[in-house]
Structure formats: structure tokens, C-alpha cells
Design a protein around this motif. Sequence first.
Motif, PDB file in Angstrom:
ATOM      1  N   UNK A 117       0.831  -1.204   0.000  1.00  0.00           N
ATOM      2  CA  UNK A 117       0.000   0.000   0.000  1.00  0.00           C
ATOM      3  C   UNK A 117       0.868   1.259   0.000  1.00  0.00           C
ATOM      4  N   UNK A 118       1.954   1.233   0.751  1.00  0.00           N
ATOM      5  CA  UNK A 118       2.889   2.357   0.742  1.00  0.00           C
ATOM      6  C   UNK A 118       3.519   2.519  -0.632  1.00  0.00           C
ATOM      7  N   UNK A 119       3.861   1.397  -1.257  1.00  0.00           N
ATOM      8  CA  UNK A 119       4.526   1.436  -2.559  1.00  0.00           C
ATOM      9  C   UNK A 119       3.631   2.036  -3.643  1.00  0.00           C
ATOM     10  N   UNK A 120       2.398   1.580  -3.731  1.00  0.00           N
ATOM     11  CA  UNK A 120       1.530   2.094  -4.798  1.00  0.00           C
ATOM     12  C   UNK A 120       1.149   3.551  -4.548  1.00  0.00           C
ATOM     13  N   UNK A 161      19.988   6.352  -2.320  1.00  0.00           N
ATOM     14  CA  UNK A 161      18.672   6.606  -1.737  1.00  0.00           C
ATOM     15  C   UNK A 161      18.285   8.078  -1.865  1.00  0.00           C
ATOM     16  N   UNK A 162      16.995   8.380  -1.809  1.00  0.00           N
ATOM     17  CA  UNK A 162      16.565   9.789  -1.780  1.00  0.00           C
ATOM     18  C   UNK A 162      17.156  10.542  -0.592  1.00  0.00           C
ATOM     19  N   UNK A 168      14.884   3.198  -2.490  1.00  0.00           N
ATOM     20  CA  UNK A 168      14.551   3.833  -1.215  1.00  0.00           C
ATOM     21  C   UNK A 168      15.264   3.239  -0.007  1.00  0.00           C
ATOM     22  N   UNK A 169      15.598   1.944  -0.045  1.00  0.00           N
ATOM     23  CA  UNK A 169      16.016   1.229   1.165  1.00  0.00           C
ATOM     24  C   UNK A 169      14.956   1.418   2.253  1.00  0.00           C
ATOM     25  N   UNK A 170      13.686   1.344   1.846  1.00  0.00           N
ATOM     26  CA  UNK A 170      12.540   1.479   2.744  1.00  0.00           C
ATOM     27  C   UNK A 170      12.710   0.537   3.932  1.00  0.00           C
ATOM     28  N   UNK A 193      11.764   4.938   6.434  1.00  0.00           N
ATOM     29  CA  UNK A 193      10.861   4.582   5.344  1.00  0.00           C
ATOM     30  C   UNK A 193      11.057   5.579   4.191  1.00  0.00           C
ATOM     31  N   UNK A 194      10.589   5.196   2.979  1.00  0.00           N
ATOM     32  CA  UNK A 194      10.840   6.096   1.864  1.00  0.00           C
ATOM     33  C   UNK A 194       9.941   5.965   0.664  1.00  0.00           C
ATOM     34  N   UNK A 195       9.112   4.930   0.609  1.00  0.00           N
ATOM     35  CA  UNK A 195       8.335   4.685  -0.604  1.00  0.00           C
ATOM     36  C   UNK A 195       7.350   5.801  -0.931  1.00  0.00           C
TER      37      UNK A 195
END
Length: 421
Positions: A79-82, A256-257, A303-305, A325-327
Amino acid sequence: MIIKGGRVIDPLSKTDEILDIKIEKEKIIDIKKNIDTSNISEEIIDASGKIVVPGFIDVHVHFRDPGQTYKEDLKSGSEAAIAGGFTTVIQMANTSPKIDNKERIIEHYKKARELPLKVFTVSALTKNFSDIELVDMEENYKAGAIAFTDDGIPNRNSKLILEAMDRAKKLGAIISFHEEDPNLIIQNGINHSEVSDKLNIEGSPTIAETSFIARDVAMAIYTGAKISIQHISTALGVELVKFGKSMGANIFAEVTPHHIALKDSAVLKYGSLAKMNPPLRSERDRKRIIEGIKEGTIEIIATDHAPHSNEEKALELTKAPSGIIGLETSFSICYENLVLNNEITLMKLIELMSTNPAKIYGLEGGEIAKAKIADIAIIDLNSCYKIEKFKSKSSNTPFKDKVLKGEVLYTISEGKVVYKK
């Protein structure tokens, strides 16, 4: 489905123009100006004033499933990814238990079938991340492992790494390396610098990363194996990868961002929310990373989420776990720091977040073209937003109270709208 009037950006074909896209089932069947919709009953998405890009691909996420699902699981991670515009992600193997045999790889894909995007998994490189015995690389690759890595536990057994590279080359598989020598680190997650001095801790020196990068670059040159340097953080690390490429090595690097956007002083402001492995480095390192992106040395943004609970991140700095987190913020952070700062073009950013990951890891997606998979993100570049509640189970990020620019409005995975703002 027809996507009308969006600015279609496709790095592979170098397309950047206002076009319509027609989708049937999971494929794109037409791309042109002014597709007639007068006698069509399909869903129509008005993308006027928005960009339409290939769905993003993240080759480095931690969904903590199985074993630590209080932090994240496959469903919440998806859900975070989409919500971030991603249509494909690759989960790391540092779950509990580790994903180090074919049975666990097969079990992962069984659980991933019903997810709204493609969630691949890597295989551990060594059994239980032990650095003593390699996994059955051939069997795990055949079972669906997309790559090999002991991400999170750096590999110190150089003889074993050399054998792994030889076997990976025969398979045509990629090995990704977390490059930090633990023998050179006193406290991980914080750069050894004037910042760590202010905190009265020793931290992690840049040599911890660069010494391992130098080893693996030399081994990649020697073996011809395909390797990726994960979440690169140092200026010298970029130079070492650049050297390896100049010697003909099959080397790639991801960033990563947060290593693009922040420097080590962020830990003074954000505390453990700015603690990660490898740590945020100096402004010089950050600027060299951006130059590395511009010159093509660094080819992937990932991202290395890394979700953690609020309770874990609330521990004192030296005891709190590393990672953020990063997605859900990835595109906006990169758009603001790279495109709006005139470092790279929007086309280049999409290449780094979608086209290159697909090409390097041999994945479907990363392009908008006839007869190709309809994995697409629609983004409003002018929309400013702040995430009040993350789709992820966790909220450990220094960007959680930041007003961001460039909002994902739709994510379309295999021809289906899986996320709508």
C-alpha cells in the motif's frame, strides 16, 4: 481504459509530449494524440496538466515479512509502494527467518500473488546471513530469486565472495552488496565527523564503506560478475565505482533519496529519524553523489525502505535501529532536490527510478510503449501536499512533516488502477 491528455514521459523512446494512452487488459494497445472516445465505454482518466510515466521500480525495500510484521508486512508495504507510484519492488532477504532457500522463496511468491503490484524477492547470499556457507544459488535463482544479497550484514568472507561472483556470473545473476566493514565502525548509523564529535560518539567512518567497495570493485573486474553497490554514500565510493566501470566491470550503483537530500548534520535536528546504514555523510559526499548521478556512475535510485516502530526509534541514538521509510516520499524528494534544483531533467529522474532498474534487474516495465505492460504512474507536479498518515505501518522518516511537491494521483499496475488519490 484511456488516459487522456497527459504529458507522457518515456526514457526509452525519449518521448515527452501530450498523448493519449489506450489500455486493454494488462497491456498498452495504443499511444497517440486525440484517441476518439465518443463511442467508447471504457474508463477515461483525465491526465491534463499531469505527467504520465512508467511505474516506478524499487530494487531495495524491507517489508519485514515474515517475522517482524509489527513494523511492516507485504500488504502494508504494498500500500505504501503504490501510494508512491511504484508498480514493482524487490524485497530484501533479512526477514525472520532469512529468505535463504527455495521453500521460503516459493512461500514468498505464494503470499505475493494477491498484492496490487509485483513484489519480487532476493535470496540471501549466505545461509542465515552467516558469511560462512553460500546458499544454493542455482536452486534459489531457479525458484525465482531476483538477485542475491545479505543486505544489512556486510560480507567479510572475501574467498566466499569470489566464489559467489563466479557462480553468479554463470547464472547471469546480480549480487548486491551492503558495503560497510563492521570492524571499522564504533557506532553505526552516524557519520564519523564533527557531527559525531558534537554527539560525543565515534560513529562510522567513510573508510568502512570505501574499503569494501574497493574490494568488490576489484573482484568484479577480476571475475566479470554483475554486481550492484547498494545505497552508496561516499564521494570516494562514487570514484571507485566510476573506476570499475572504466575498467570494463559490470558494476552498478544505487543511491537513496535521503542520501541525495540530506547531510550528516540532519541527525542533530532529527535524531534517530536521520539514523541509517550507511549514515548520512558530509556535504562534499552528497554533492559528489549528485555528480555521480549526472555523469551516469550511479544508475538507480532505490529507497532502502526500512520501517521501524515508534518505540524502537524513540530509544537513545546509539541504541535505536538504523533505517527510514521512503516509498511514499521518494519521487517528491528526488524531484525537489534534483529536478527543481536543475541538477537533472525530469526524463533522467524517471530513468533512474524506473527504466534503469527494469533494465539492470531484467524486469518487465520501465517504459510506456505499445504492447508493453501497462504499469503507469500519473503525477501532478504542481500539487503540494503533506502526508498526515502513512500507508506504511511505520512513520520513521525525517520527511514526515515536510510539505512535498509532486503528488502521485494514480498508480496503474498491469492495466488496473490500484491507487487513486
